[in-house]
Design a protein around this motif. Sequence first.
Motif, PDB file in Angstrom:
ATOM      1  N   PHE A  34       5.057  12.484   3.173  1.00 38.53           N
ATOM      2  CA  PHE A  34       5.807  11.981   4.321  1.00 38.53           C
ATOM      3  C   PHE A  34       6.902  12.980   4.700  1.00 38.53           C
ATOM      4  O   PHE A  34       7.421  13.712   3.857  1.00 38.53           O
ATOM      5  N   GLU A  76      -2.275  11.711   4.331  1.00 40.10           N
ATOM      6  CA  GLU A  76      -2.985  11.268   3.130  1.00 40.10           C
ATOM      7  C   GLU A  76      -3.752  12.453   2.558  1.00 40.10           C
ATOM      8  O   GLU A  76      -4.455  13.141   3.303  1.00 40.10           O
ATOM      9  N   ARG A 109       3.190  11.161   8.450  1.00 39.21           N
ATOM     10  CA  ARG A 109       2.648  10.975   7.105  1.00 39.21           C
ATOM     11  C   ARG A 109       1.253  11.608   7.028  1.00 39.21           C
ATOM     12  O   ARG A 109       0.557  11.721   8.033  1.00 39.21           O
ATOM     13  N   ARG A 131       4.379  10.432  -2.499  1.00 36.36           N
ATOM     14  CA  ARG A 131       4.189   9.106  -3.084  1.00 36.36           C
ATOM     15  C   ARG A 131       2.875   9.048  -3.837  1.00 36.36           C
ATOM     16  O   ARG A 131       1.821   9.373  -3.297  1.00 36.36           O
ATOM     17  N   SER A 132       2.980   8.650  -5.087  1.00 40.35           N
ATOM     18  CA  SER A 132       1.798   8.498  -5.918  1.00 40.35           C
ATOM     19  C   SER A 132       1.127   7.171  -5.610  1.00 40.35           C
ATOM     20  O   SER A 132       1.805   6.187  -5.340  1.00 40.35           O
ATOM     21  N   PRO A 133      -0.187   7.108  -5.645  1.00 41.33           N
ATOM     22  CA  PRO A 133      -0.867   5.880  -5.258  1.00 41.33           C
ATOM     23  C   PRO A 133      -1.052   4.853  -6.367  1.00 41.33           C
ATOM     24  O   PRO A 133      -1.410   3.717  -6.093  1.00 41.33           O
ATOM     25  N   TYR A 160       0.149  10.678  -1.205  1.00 38.98           N
ATOM     26  CA  TYR A 160       0.591  10.567   0.182  1.00 38.98           C
ATOM     27  C   TYR A 160       1.858  11.387   0.370  1.00 38.98           C
ATOM     28  O   TYR A 160       2.724  11.426  -0.506  1.00 38.98           O
ATOM     29  N   GLN A 193       0.823  -1.206   0.000  1.00 42.06           N
ATOM     30  CA  GLN A 193       0.000   0.000   0.000  1.00 42.06           C
ATOM     31  C   GLN A 193       0.858   1.257   0.000  1.00 42.06           C
ATOM     32  O   GLN A 193       1.837   1.347   0.736  1.00 42.06           O
ATOM     33  N   PRO A 194       0.489   2.264  -0.782  1.00 40.14           N
ATOM     34  CA  PRO A 194       1.336   3.461  -0.910  1.00 40.14           C
ATOM     35  C   PRO A 194       1.378   4.345   0.326  1.00 40.14           C
ATOM     36  O   PRO A 194       2.235   5.213   0.420  1.00 40.14           O
ATOM     37  N   ASN A 195       0.461   4.131   1.280  1.00 37.89           N
ATOM     38  CA  ASN A 195       0.505   4.946   2.488  1.00 37.89           C
ATOM     39  C   ASN A 195       1.438   4.357   3.543  1.00 37.89           C
ATOM     40  O   ASN A 195       1.644   4.952   4.595  1.00 37.89           O
ATOM     41  N   GLU A 196       2.018   3.204   3.239  1.00 39.77           N
ATOM     42  CA  GLU A 196       2.898   2.555   4.205  1.00 39.77           C
ATOM     43  C   GLU A 196       4.269   3.206   4.206  1.00 39.77           C
ATOM     44  O   GLU A 196       4.786   3.625   3.170  1.00 39.77           O
ATOM     45  N   ARG A 199       3.854   4.622  -8.992  1.00 40.37           N
ATOM     46  CA  ARG A 199       3.835   4.529  -7.528  1.00 40.37           C
ATOM     47  C   ARG A 199       5.237   4.556  -6.949  1.00 40.37           C
ATOM     48  O   ARG A 199       5.640   3.697  -6.215  1.00 40.37           O
TER      49      ARG A 199
END
Lengths: 113, 116
Positions: B35, B52, B50, B95-97, B33, A97-100, B102
């Motif tokens: 960070f 979102e 982080r 970070r691209s989802p 996202y 997952q990209p939020n990790e 990605r």
Amino acid sequence: EAQVTQNPRYLITVTGKKLTVTCSQNMNHEYMSWYRQDPGLGLRQIYYSMNVEVTDKGDVPEGYKVSRKEKRNFPLILESPSPNQTSLYFCASSPGQPNEKLFFGSGTQLSVL
Amino acid sequence: AQTVTQSQPEMSVQEAETVTLSCTYDTSESDYYLFWYKQPPSRQMILVIRQEAYKQQNATENRFSVNFQKAAKSFSLKISDSQLGDAAMYFCAYRSPSGSARQLTFGSGTQLTVLP
């Protein structure tokens, strides 16, 4: 202990002598990537891999090769190193997952003479 | 490709004071996202916080908080009650989802010095 193991920590080599920096993670992560860190430029992505046998170029892939034959390993290969590849290199991994967050190795300081 | 800009190469703060590190980014995506990572002299990379993009509420982690301004594409880090152990290089990252995009893009970093 969950970790990304990167070796060697320091490496001095000469122009043109092939070298491999190893990276291994024990967390069953899908995503792995390589970065180089240079003063004033931050970390720039070299290659990344979304899973076994799936790799893609990052922002600065020239002069580097990678492979992902096993999920845990993602070696960085410099077939013919040049002085402009002198840098601090980091391997990193994360779940899919990209939020990790990324789990980083301890870095490899490479000097190419 | 996305770009991340940290316009302050170096910052300093007095111990116990508050400091804000700036970060801006450029993207055409609506979901992503962000960070902040910290790199002390040991060169270990440590996640600080982080965010979102779809969440309007700013993230907080103890003394660390962010000011996320989506329209302005700004993501600043505020460190309250600064401690000597906060001295480090701080990197903002995007970070691209989705799919092959990605990957993670880092800024050039801000070196934070904490003065006793």
